[in-house]
Design an enzyme around this catalytic site. Structure first.
Site, short mmCIF file in Angstrom:
data_model
loop_
_atom_site.label_atom_id
_atom_site.label_comp_id
_atom_site.label_asym_id
_atom_site.label_seq_id
_atom_site.Cartn_x
_atom_site.Cartn_y
_atom_site.Cartn_z
N ASP A 139 31.00 53.30 39.73
CA ASP A 139 31.56 51.97 39.51
C ASP A 139 33.05 51.98 39.81
OD1 ASP A 139 31.30 49.20 38.28
OD2 ASP A 139 32.90 50.08 37.08
N HIS A 161 36.64 51.74 44.35
CA HIS A 161 37.73 51.44 45.27
C HIS A 161 39.05 52.01 44.80
CE1 HIS A 161 39.20 48.42 42.51
NE2 HIS A 161 38.04 47.80 42.54
N ASP A 216 26.97 40.51 38.83
CA ASP A 216 28.33 39.97 38.80
C ASP A 216 28.37 38.47 39.08
OD1 ASP A 216 29.41 42.40 38.30
OD2 ASP A 216 30.00 42.82 40.35
#
Length: 1694
Positions: free
Chosen positions: A714, A717, A774
């Site tokens: 998770d 990035h 999401d």
């Protein structure tokens, strides 16, 4: 093995302003058209394995992302995707199944990158000898091994189908210097072979290749353990770099790295290139470890916290199982923080307390037991998230180990951002208390004007309180005082001028690492050097022209004043920079407030309070609220370690950047979408930097990997690459492997590719979701009516599919990862009560059928996709099986708006090629009550307070396995046996409807496909891409009957050559594209090779093939014209007749397969006729040898003069015309294509004999070389060989050099051809026995070739003077009258051959001026009269050769004689003549590096030293001294004529000054006449370039490059022995790299005549030139000869 899932972002609730995310899809880079709207396509791809009902629960979920990769500098590079677990036994033989022969050539079933079809373990299929029905892996579960309505049809039998062991898949990746392909994804499968071959830029270099892919399974995978790969060669010539390769046999799944170095280097830091390749794993489920194809994965995400106590999980997860999912994605199962967010973990080593019951405390072991049961009993896999980048604010362990976070103590650069954060908090408090209402800021923000008021107050009141710029500036007074002390202590005083290096120095602010107020500094050493100036310098430099300082004190004052001004200016600049950051910060603050309080897609929370602050905090605070002054002191104190930075994400930022690093202003600029419940973790660069954190998270990853089959990283990035690598390696220590998902599939009708082919980049595996956890429910952002058609479209994606729990139950709101506190409903087979659901709930039954279909399509190889947006709301998706050519077509009627608004007035009928077998299902959603189709969903929805419930006002109607007549949605309107199925939609087909059809080929189309496949199955590939074999006896008999001139017709022929045949032909012209370069197969192959790999089915060529049969008919028709190719024409005609019966959308793929297979067979035939150097040579040599086939053909308008009928055999072939007369028709060499290909422009004496050795001798075409040599000999006049042959009878003798090139070719012929000296005794039928004799019939006047040779030498020695016959406009419309006069002779003083005048150009640099406007008409640009250097060298070489032949009694002459006007005779032997040249050459041609006055009569003409002159005694006195590319010819043919040291210097200078990427400059760029760009259409008045006058005055010609390189090879051992020769060999190979690239990639598959400056394309150049390819091939042959000589020497000890 462990699945690594790397998620790009976390939940949308945390993103705040990420409203740009589309509902119904997972975030990702790929997209799919859904209902007329393009939505992002998530990452991973899988399909469902249907199982029988059993105790246990299913689980599924996925997100898109791109998977981890590495860079050379950083071990792991990201691709947000997934990696997998639990793969099959690594030792299992995955390639041991028998396949049809077709599988040996075209592997069908699994996608391999862009546009690649392979048959691999993901979709295993077998074929029997009688039927082509795939026998797929058994499908377990409720669907059974052959589910009703989804079984594949049996296919008819076809010829030539028998069992055959599958040919291994080989992927070839070319390595080139500087190619670090770490961000490029390459995918492979276990059992394949990866070949790494040196690309052109590596030729001649000592390359070592390393990989961390294990050599055998026993050694396991260790990331930093590399092994050196051993070079192999598939060429006879071991020194041929183009034949070298290393192999990696793929035995293990995972992400692997490779790199290469030079000169035996080992260190990765020295890598000259690198990359990664991903090996797909094999997933297994069930107690028998049944294979689960990646494309059959169907995933559902569940919020673990909504599963309730662990005992309730099974019944709640059963919903996923019963709906057809085979993978469940669990959000983290660890204890959550106070926010209850699914991704804010409080304790990474403790199970979520919500899973406990009052009477029992469950552990991770209990979860593991459940996961195991799911895999074994339900055949479902699981994955979960690993959160490495942050932890919950209330995690107890960070209080004991605050060093594990980014805080104001260990990251002081965050202190200004923390203070700004507190300013905004204090503003929140004051606004909440109503203190700013009188300034227009209410306690509830509801209007845009409120934001403007907030902006004004922040700038005018709150920011000035903290003066944040002071943390970045200098204390001016303190700094100036320090400067004063420095310059007052007797330091040297600087006196400087503008040339002084100190002018280049720059004084800048040095940031204080502790970020105190005004504690920044400057470099005092630089300051002193810049500002401690002498009095006069001070006056002039600092203050302009003014009085000097009165004394030392005055000087110091002036220096300090100037220094102060500069420091103040630096402060001002820095303050402006910080102010710009703060302006951005305020704009970001306003954007956040606007999203949270005003935007309809935001939470719309107007109230401002401590619970709902103006903006989310960026930092945790320690202790009670205090004043700003006290909080500033706090951040500098010991408790600053508890002021921790929150994690989040930055829109539009580079995901590889750490936004908390010291040089990043994200926190100060308020660009972070912060997650206020979690703090960012600070790992440092290695475990020693934060030991507790690394150990804590490592153990967390390890046990998570033990429990689940895969993990998803998770928030990857902003997870540091080295951290992700370390943690995932820890997880991977249990089981190896990675999985990446790819969205898409190939287009329907994709090209079929052979098993040996280039490895092409591809994108990450994708998983396409209808909704992620999401995103908001489609019922909120679109309509509930759309949920069925949208998920149906997702199920047709050729990749993994997925959803989020609640979608199938039609939950009309977002199940929030933070706010949701209820639990999911449980499964029941009975009528559901509160908290329960069954197949009638929502669209569960529909989803089960869709998952069932998705699984079947993936398992059975339906890997081709076509999407048709029929209308704004109606979308058709086709999935096609490239093996069976069966299709499934799904039509979805989306409803982004309510049905009443989305209904279409007209929908065009469905038209699909093929036979409709059945309607698999039709389904639609309807309201329980009518008249509500104008709403987003019918009825009313009541949220259950305890259970997550869905709409009960919608029903789903389903029909399965129905005949067309039973459908209520469509009506079949086409006949049963029609080529095309047509269905019209009924009025019942309304928004929210879905229908799926199964279609198959018609019998005659199936028969045609089987026939074509029967032929294709007989082709097989070897380890090299270009090598193919065929077992088709008929075709091989045809191919073996073709000679090289026949292959010229089949493969090549430019437009002019084809038209010259008189059949009305020409190159094939493709609408919207243009004409092909060749009429033969190479023309279409050049185009196909570019579009095949990328599956560019929209290319005009593919459109042309689908639209009609013109291209196949063109191929057949042109081959029928010649008897030699008529059998091949018939073979093509037969197979193309079958091709016409194939559905049009498949024509490009099968046409490509047929033509490419035959083409490769034909070029292999060509190579087999060319001798060992070619047939067993490198790709480079083979490619150049095919150029021989390009140029050497029979052209009726450009025949050779007939050879003597008395010539000993073999003689040229003879053809009979319509009248019965015979005519010799031997091949001729086209000088260049297409401009010099037919008629009198085809055969040029000079071009022919420069090109002949490479094109005919090295390729083993000895007979044709012999005939050409003898034919030109027959035309000799004036002791010369014609410039333009024109059949011999119209020959022009206007060149001085072609005869010497002719002699050089004879010399090469004798040296290369066995018993080649016999050519001296061959009879030459002289057309003109004397200069003025009439034309003779063949055989009328025969001479031996040696007599003709002697004649040319004798005539030159005696001297020749003549005027061209028919001089004038009729033979040359540009030349002036004087130019037709020729005079040639030999200097008795030097032995040099001389000739020409200033009015003509007798060498290869023969451009005649043609522009009257520019005043150059009739003026040669480069006369090169006198003694041209290359002619002197060629003469010397010929004399040496003939003298040797005489001494060996193979040539009967050894001298020449000259008679003067008085009858006196001068006689020179060849040996004497040769020595005369030897004695004088260096004397008259060498220009030394240093002046030598007594040898330089005209030093003022010397422009360049260390070179050889281009000529001697030229009329234009300066021309001798020009540096041109001609002298290397002399070096190569007569190296003994040169002083080795001088020659080496000159050759290196020529390389440095003249050599371009592909060609060599024809003139020194420093010369006044140089212009490197040739434009023959230039009609200006510029005499340098008008009408291409600079043809040889700079443009870079290719053919002389070969002579430069051969010259270097000849001289190297003379100046440096074998060591220098070895270096030169490597260097020459590297210089040929661009030529290899060009000849393999250019549409003409050749080398051009010339290029413009620095290799730029020249539109007026021939794209294919015979001497260009021939001379380069000679270099390869020469290096092969050297290599073999060196090997013999080493073997004999020499």
């Amino acid at each position: 093995m462990v699945l690594y899932v790397i998620k790009n972002c976390s939940c949308i609730a945390r993103r705040k302003a990420s409203d740009h995310m589309s509902e119904g899809v997972c975030e990702g880079k790929e997209g799919m058209e859904v209902g007329g709207r393009k939505e992002a396509a998530p990452a991973g791809g899988r399909r469902r394995n249907d199982q029988k009902k059993a105790a246990g629960r299913p689980l599924s979920s996925c997100y898109e992302e791109q998977m981890l990769q590495k860079s050379a500098q950083q071990p792991l590079r990201r691709i947000y995707s997934y990696g997998w677990a639990k793969e099959k036994d690594s030792g299992q033989k995955e390639w041991n199944q028998s396949y049809r022969k077709l599988a040996n050539f075209f592997k069908m079933g699994v996608q391999d990158g862009a546009g690649v079809v392979t048959q691999g373990p993901q979709s295993q299929q077998m074929y029997t000898s009688d039927h082509m029905s795939p026998m797929t892996n058994s499908v377990n579960g409720t669907m059974g091994s052959e589910p009703k309505g989804l079984s594949l049809p049996k296919m008819g039998s076809g010829p030539g189908m028998s069992f055959s062991q599958q040919q291994p898949q080989v992927r070839v990746l070319t390595l080139n210097h500087g190619d670090h392909m770490d961000s490029t994804l390459f995918r492979l499968q276990k059992g394949w072979v990866l070949q790494l071959r040196p690309g052109p830029s590596l030729l001649g270099k000592a390359v070592s290749v390393f990989t961390n892919h294990p050599e055998d399974l026993g050694e396991g995978f260790t990331r930093n353990r590399y092994r050196r790969l051993q070079w192999k060669s598939d060429s006879r010539n071991k020194g041929d770099d183009t034949a070298l390769y290393v192999e990696v046999v793929i035995i293990s799944a995972g992400a692997f790295h490779f790199y290469f170095t030079y000169d035996d280097g080992v260190e990765r830091e020295r890598a000259q290139g690198s990359g990664y390749f991903i090996v797909d794993p094999t997933l297994t489920v069930g107690t028998n470890s049944e294979t689960l194809s990646l494309d059959c994965v169907q995933c559902q995400t569940v919020l673990s916290k909504c599963l309730g106590p662990l005992p309730d999980w099974e019944q709640r997860l059963q919903v996923a199982y019963e709906t057809g999912y085979n993978l469940v994605h669990f959000t983290p199962i660890q204890e959550l923080g106070d926010s209850n967010s699914s991704y804010s973990i409080k304790d990474q080593h403790k199970l979520n307390t919500e899973f406990q019951t009052p009477d029992h405390q469950y552990t991770f072991a209990d979860v593991e037991a459940l996961i195991r049961r799911m895999r074994d009993e339900w055949k479902m896999l699981s994955l979960t998230d690993v959160v490495l980048n942050h932890t919950a604010n209330d995690s107890n362990w960070i209080q004991d180990h605050p060093e594990a976070t980014y805080n104001c103590h260990n990251s002081p650069h965050l202190r200004p951002a923390y203070l700004l954060d507190r300013v905004l908090y204090h503003m929140t408090v004051e606004v909440a208390d109503g203190k700013w209402e009188d300034r227009g800021i209410p306690v509830a923000i509801r209007e845009e004007k409120d934001l403007e008021a907030i902006k004004n107050v922040i700038h005018s009141h709150f920011l000035p309180q903290v003066k944040l710029h002071e943390f970045y500036t200098v204390d001016v007074d303190k700094t100036v005082e320090e400067f004063r002390r420095r310059i007052s202590s007797n330091l040297p005083i600087v006196t400087r001028g503008k040339g002084d290096s100190s002018y280049k120095e720059e004084m800048v602010i040095i940031q204080d690492p502790n970020y105190g107020r005004r504690t920044c500094t400057v470099d005092m050493n630089i300051a002193v050097r810049l500002y401690n100036l002498a009095s006069e310098s001070n006056a002039k430099t600092l203050q302009g022209s003014g009085p000097e300082a009165r004394d030392e004190e005055d000087r110091i004052v002036r220096c300090c004043a100037e220094f102060r001004r500069h420091v103040e200016n630096l402060n001002q600049q820095r303050t402006s920079e910080i102010q710009a950051h703060l302006i951005q910060a305020v704009e970001c603050v306003l954007g956040t407030i606007r999203y949270q309080r005003l935007q309809p897609d935001g939470p719309m929370i107007a109230e401002v309070s401590r619970d709902y602050p103006l903006v989310p905090p960026y930092f945790t605070h320690y202790g009670e609220d205090a004043s700003l002054e006290e909080e500033e002191a706090l951040m500098f104190g010991d408790k600053g370690c508890y002021l921790m930075a929150h994690n989040g994400w930055v829109m539009g930022d580079d995901p590889l950047n750490n936004f908390a690093r010291s040089d990043c202003y994200v926190y100060l600029r308020r660009e972070l979408v912060a997650w206020g419940d979690s703090v960012k973790l600070r790992y440092g660069e290695k475990p020693e930097d934060s030991p507790y954190l690394w150990d804590h998270m490592k153990r967390y990853c390890e046990y998570t990997a033990r429990i689940f089959h895969g993990i998803r990283l998770d928030n990857c990035h902003s997870t540091p690459i080295h951290v992700a690598e370390y943690m995932l390696d820890a997880a991977n220590s249990h089981e190896e492997g990675r999985l990446v998902y790819r969205y898409g599939g190939e287009p329907v009708g994709a090209f079929l590719l052979p098993p040996v082919r280039p490895l092409v980049p591809c994108i990450a595996h994708a998983i396409f979701l209808d909704l992620t956890h999401d995103n908001r429910s489609p019922a909120e952002v679109r309509t509930a009516w759309d949920m069925l058609p949208s998920t149906a479209l997702v199920s047709m994606a050729c990749c993994a599919s997925g959803s989020t729990r609640g979608y199938d139950e039609l939950v009309p709101h977002h199940i929030h990862v933070v706010d949701e506190t209820r639990v999911y409903q449980a499964w029941t087979d009975a009528e559901p009560t509160r908290g329960e659901c069954n197949e009638s709930s929502g669209i569960v039954r529909c989803k089960r059928l869709l998952n069932k279909l998705h699984f079947e399509l993936g398992a059975n190889g339906y890997n081709q996709v076509f999407v048709d947006q029929v209308t704004e709301h109606v979308v058709t998706v086709t999935r096609h099986n490239p093996v069976t050519h069966q299709s499934v077509v799904l039509v979805a009627y989306t409803s982004f708006r309510p049905p009443a608004e989305a209904r279409e007035s007209h929908i065009r009928p469905l038209k699909v090629q093929g036979h409709l077998e059945e309607i698999i299902f039709e389904m639609q959603v309807k309201g329980k009550t009518s008249g509500e189709d104008d709403k987003s969903y019918p009825g009313f929805f009541n949220n259950d307070s305890e259970f997550i419930n869905g709409l009960n006002s919608i029903i789903a109607e389903v029909k399965e396995n129905i005949r067309p007549s039973e459908s209520s949605l469509v009506r079949l309107t086409s006949p049963e046996d029609a080529d095309e199925t047509e269905c019209q939609y009924t009025s019942e087909f309304t928004p929210g409807s879905v229908i799926a059809f199964r279609l198959s080929l018609l019998p005659r189309a199936q028969t045609a496909v089987n026939k074509i496949r029967g032929v294709l199955s007989e082709f097989g590939y070897k380890s090299r891409i270009s090598e193919v074999t065929t077992h088709n006896v008929e075709l091989m008999d045809i191919v073996n009957s073709l000679c090289l001139s026949d292959l010229n017709r089949v493969l090549y022929r430019c437009d002019e050559e084809e038209k010259d045949e008189g059949h009305g032909g020409g190159t094939y012209s493709i609408p919207n594209y243009g004409s092909l370069p060749y009429c033969g197969l190479q023309g279409v192959i050049s185009v196909l090779s570019e579009i095949r790999v990328h599956n560019d089915l929209g290319h005009p060529l593919c459109c042309n093939l689908r639209d009609g049969d013109w291209m196949p008919e063109y191929i057949v028709t042109r081959l029928k014209h010649e008897p030699a190719t008529q059998r091949l024409a018939k073979w093509f005609e037969d197979i193309f007749n079958w091709l016409k019966e194939v559905p049009r959308y498949l024509i490009p793929a099968y046409f490509d397969s047929i033509v490419t297979s035959v083409y490769l067979t034909l070029i292999n035939r060509a190579w087999s006729l060319m001798g060992e150097f070619i047939s067993q040579g490198s790709d480079f040599a083979k490619a150049l040898s095919l150029c021989s086939v390009q140029f050497c053909g029979i052209v009726k308008s450009a025949v050779m003069p007939p050879l003597s009928p008395n010539l000993s055999s073999p003689q040229p072939p003879v053809v009979t015309d319509g009248s019965g007369s015979t005519k010799q028709m031997s091949v001729t060499i086209a000088a260049g294509l297409p401009h010099f290909s037919v008629g009198y422009m085809r055969n040029w004496g000079r071009d022919t004999f420069i090109a002949l050795p490479g094109n005919l001798l090295i390729t083993g075409r000895y007979d044709e070389a012999r005939w050409i040599i003898l034919a030109y000999a027959s035309t000799m006049r004036h002791g010369l060989i014609p410039n333009l042959l024109d059949g011999g009878t119209k020959a022009r003798f206007n060149c001085r050099d072609s005869v010497w090139w002719w002699l050089q070719s004879i010399q090469r012929y004798v040296a290369i051809v066995p018993d080649g000296n016999r050519i001296f005794r061959d009879k030459v039928s002289r057309l003109f026995p004397s200069d003025d004799s009439p034309q003779q019939e063949p055989g009328r006047h025969d001479q031996l070739l040696e007599d003709v040779i002697q004649e040319t030498l004798q005539r030159h020695f005696q001297g020749v003077k003549f005027r061209e016959r028919n001089a004038g406009y009729q033979i040359d419309r540009e030349m002036c009258d004087e130019g037709f006069n020729n005079e040639i002779g030999v200097s008795l003083e030097t032995g040099f051959v001389y000739g020409g005048t200033v009015h003509n150009c007798g060498t290869w640099m023969d451009k005649m001026g043609s522009s009257e406007l520019a005043g150059i008409k009739g003026k040669p640009a480069t006369p090169r009269d006198g003694s041209a250097v290359e002619i002197v060298g060629l003469c010397k070489s010929a004399l040496r050769f003939l003298g040797q032949m005489y001494r060996e009694d193979k040539f009967k002459y050894n001298s020449v004689e000259r008679y003067d006007d008085t009858g006196n005779v001068t006689k020179w032997t060849y040996e004497f003549w040769e020595k005369k040249i030897q004695e004088n050459f260096e004397k008259y041609y060498w220009i030394d590096e240093n002046p030598i006055p007594d040898r330089e009569p005209k030093p003022e003409l010397i422009n360049r030293r260390g070179i050889y002159k281009d000529s001697y005694n030229a009329s234009q006195f300066w021309a001798d001294y020009q540096l041109r590319c001609n002298f290397p010819v002399a070096v190569a043919v007569a190296p003994e004529m040169f002083t080795p040291k001088h020659a080496w210097i000159a050759l290196k200078n020529a390389e440095k000054i003249l050599l371009g990427p592909l060609g060599i400059k024809t003139l020194d760029p420093s010369d006044w006449a140089y212009n490197g760009d040739y434009d023959n259409s230039n009609d200006s008045a510029d005499p340098k370039i008008a009408r291409g006058y600079n043809y040889h005055q700079g443009p870079e010609w290719v053919w002389p490059v070969g002579w430069l390189l051969r010259a270097q090879l000849a001289v190297a051992p003379k100046v440096g022995g074998f060591e220098e020769l070895g270096r030169t060999m490597g260097h020459v190979k590297s210089l040929l790299a661009p030529h290899l690239t060009h000849v393999l990639s250019d549409a003409w598959r050749s080398l051009p005549e010339l290029t413009n400056t620095n290799g730029a394309h020249c539109k007026d150049s021939n794209p294919a030139q015979a001497w260009s390819t021939g001379c380069v091939l000679e270099v390869l042959w020469e290096m092969d000869r050297i290599e073999r000589g060196l090997r013999r020497s080493s073997m004999t000890g020499m």
